[in-house]
Motif scaffolding. Structure first.
Motif, mmCIF file in Angstrom:
data_model
loop_
_atom_site.group_PDB
_atom_site.id
_atom_site.type_symbol
_atom_site.label_atom_id
_atom_site.label_comp_id
_atom_site.label_asym_id
_atom_site.label_seq_id
_atom_site.Cartn_x
_atom_site.Cartn_y
_atom_site.Cartn_z
ATOM 1 N N ALA A 39 -11.641 4.794 -1.917
ATOM 2 C CA ALA A 39 -12.339 3.665 -1.295
ATOM 3 C C ALA A 39 -13.357 3.012 -2.225
ATOM 4 O O ALA A 39 -13.723 1.850 -2.025
ATOM 5 C CB ALA A 39 -13.024 4.112 -0.014
ATOM 6 N N LEU A 40 -13.826 3.731 -3.250
ATOM 7 C CA LEU A 40 -14.867 3.202 -4.133
ATOM 8 C C LEU A 40 -14.326 2.081 -5.024
ATOM 9 O O LEU A 40 -13.196 2.150 -5.511
ATOM 10 C CB LEU A 40 -15.436 4.317 -5.004
ATOM 11 N N ASP A 41 -15.179 1.094 -5.301
ATOM 12 C CA ASP A 41 -14.742 -0.006 -6.161
ATOM 13 C C ASP A 41 -14.457 0.461 -7.585
ATOM 14 O O ASP A 41 -13.628 -0.138 -8.276
ATOM 15 C CB ASP A 41 -15.755 -1.153 -6.162
ATOM 16 N N VAL A 42 -15.080 1.551 -8.024
ATOM 17 C CA VAL A 42 -14.805 2.057 -9.376
ATOM 18 C C VAL A 42 -13.421 2.695 -9.455
ATOM 19 O O VAL A 42 -12.918 2.972 -10.546
ATOM 20 C CB VAL A 42 -15.878 3.078 -9.833
ATOM 21 N N PHE A 43 -12.806 2.923 -8.289
ATOM 22 C CA PHE A 43 -11.435 3.443 -8.223
ATOM 23 C C PHE A 43 -10.498 2.443 -7.560
ATOM 24 O O PHE A 43 -9.456 2.816 -7.008
ATOM 25 C CB PHE A 43 -11.395 4.769 -7.454
ATOM 26 N N GLY A 44 -10.874 1.152 -7.616
ATOM 27 C CA GLY A 44 -9.995 0.109 -7.107
ATOM 28 C C GLY A 44 -10.169 -0.229 -5.645
ATOM 29 O O GLY A 44 -9.451 -1.078 -5.103
ATOM 30 N N GLY A 45 -11.123 0.419 -4.944
ATOM 31 C CA GLY A 45 -11.350 0.162 -3.531
ATOM 32 C C GLY A 45 -12.373 -0.927 -3.300
ATOM 33 O O GLY A 45 -12.788 -1.633 -4.229
ATOM 34 N N SER A 46 -12.815 -1.049 -2.054
ATOM 35 C CA SER A 46 -13.735 -2.123 -1.691
ATOM 36 C C SER A 46 -15.157 -1.651 -1.429
ATOM 37 O O SER A 46 -16.070 -2.474 -1.266
ATOM 38 C CB SER A 46 -13.212 -2.844 -0.433
ATOM 39 N N LEU A 47 -15.383 -0.349 -1.361
ATOM 40 C CA LEU A 47 -16.722 0.178 -1.095
ATOM 41 C C LEU A 47 -17.512 0.249 -2.404
ATOM 42 O O LEU A 47 -17.135 0.987 -3.322
ATOM 43 C CB LEU A 47 -16.622 1.575 -0.469
ATOM 44 N N PRO A 48 -18.602 -0.503 -2.512
ATOM 45 C CA PRO A 48 -19.366 -0.504 -3.767
ATOM 46 C C PRO A 48 -19.943 0.880 -4.086
ATOM 47 O O PRO A 48 -20.650 1.465 -3.256
ATOM 48 C CB PRO A 48 -20.476 -1.523 -3.518
ATOM 49 N N TYR A 49 -19.640 1.359 -5.267
ATOM 50 C CA TYR A 49 -20.177 2.640 -5.732
ATOM 51 C C TYR A 49 -21.704 2.618 -5.686
ATOM 52 O O TYR A 49 -22.338 3.600 -5.272
ATOM 53 C CB TYR A 49 -19.673 2.907 -7.148
ATOM 54 N N ALA A 50 -22.300 1.485 -6.082
ATOM 55 C CA ALA A 50 -23.762 1.380 -6.104
ATOM 56 C C ALA A 50 -24.348 1.574 -4.716
ATOM 57 O O ALA A 50 -25.433 2.167 -4.556
ATOM 58 C CB ALA A 50 -24.178 0.022 -6.664
ATOM 59 N N ASN A 51 -23.662 1.104 -3.682
ATOM 60 C CA ASN A 51 -24.149 1.277 -2.308
ATOM 61 C C ASN A 51 -24.109 2.737 -1.881
ATOM 62 O O ASN A 51 -24.990 3.212 -1.160
ATOM 63 C CB ASN A 51 -23.316 0.434 -1.346
#
Length: 305
Positions: free
Chosen positions: A282-294
């Protein structure tokens, strides 16, 4: 004879260990330190030397290597793959002061092993490592910088817990450096059972209070993948999280299905602030939409204000 309401776990050392189905009792408050917050545990999943996110239930095993760490020619379903190195992810986690992350080797090739070593050396003491860990190789990962080694198939084999192997592993690395992966699925009777060999083989080890208390004598932490939702971004297995928060006598991390900050909050609430959580696809660093920074910010603020 098995008394009604009990289940057999089938440890080799005994003919029968009885396990009460959860539903009433739980470890006493004095046996478990209470917490006001939970931690985000980052991950680095490795397959054929690359950082990837894979649907766990699609991993298939065709060839066994030395009793643990399996490989096969069937390609799993991959959600994400990057050219960014494992060391770069490790350094990012170190910069964000995230500890206790998991480096998981999903294939047994040399490229994957080298990628794991690279991550451990980049963040010494900050990461745990699992996948094909045995008594004859555990020390080299600890020497490379792992804080703990994570083990499943080496101690859960042929459908049961191998106590002799667990004892050997504790003697080799120490209880304080060992994480037991109790990744599980529901069986046909609706009971959570540990699954091994890339999550394809059911053991007869049920997640219940007696069994978890027993394992606490041999490990420092538990890692539990909710295999049926792992890598699928379907939301968490809330029933499993609640069970872990109620029964686990050890620090425990849940992985599987988390896709939003609301899911992280569900883990915190369902797990009674006792269950840490990891997020992958789900993380954006793995191609998802949930911002890792959040997620890092949630880690820094939830219950800590």
């Amino acid at each position: 004879m098995i008394t009604k309401g009990l289940c057999a776990t089938g440890f080799p050392t005994f003919n029968l260990i009885q396990c009460r189905v959860s539903g009433g009792s739980s470890p006493s408050p004095s046996a478990r330190a209470t917490r006001s917050s939970v931690n985000f545990r980052p991950c680095i999943d490795l397959h054929k030397g690359k950082v990837k996110q894979i649907v766990g239930s699609t991993l298939k095993d065709l060839k066994q290597i030395r009793g643990d760490g399996l490989e096969g020619s069937c390609e799993p379903v991959t959600n994400f793959e990057t050219e960014k190195s494992s060391a770069e992810f490790a350094q990012m986690y170190q910069q964000d002061r995230l500890t206790g992350g998991h480096v998981i080797m999903l294939s047994a090739d040399e490229a994957t092993k080298e990628a794991a070593f690279s991550a451990l050396r980049a963040y010494p003491g900050g990461l745990q490592v699992g996948g094909g860990i045995r008594t004859d190789n555990a020390a080299q990962y600890l020497q490379a910088g792992a804080s703990h080694v994570i083990v499943t198939s080496f101690v859960f084999r042929e459908g049961r817990l191998d106590r002799a192997r667990l004892k050997e592993l504790v003697a080799e690395v120490g209880k304080e450096r060992l994480v037991l992966d109790l990744s599980c699925r529901k069986d046909k009777e609706g009971k959570y059972k540990v699954v091994t060999d890339r999550w394809q083989v059911f053991s007869n080890f049920e997640l219940c209070e007696e069994n978890l208390l027993d394992l606490a004598e041999s490990a420092d932490e538990l890692l539990v993948h909710g295999v049926d939702v792992e890598g699928m971004q379907l939301g968490i297995d809330e029933e499993l999280v609640s069970l872990l928060g109620t029964l686990s006598p050890l620090p425990v991390t849940y992985a599987g299905g988390a896709r939003t900050l609301e899911d992280l909050e569900r883990v915190r609430v369902a797990g009674r602030n006792m269950v840490d959580v990891t997020v992958g696809s789900a993380l954006d660093v793995f191609g998802g939409s949930l911002p890792y920074a959040n997620v890092v910010n949630w880690h820094a603020t939830n219950g800590r204000n």
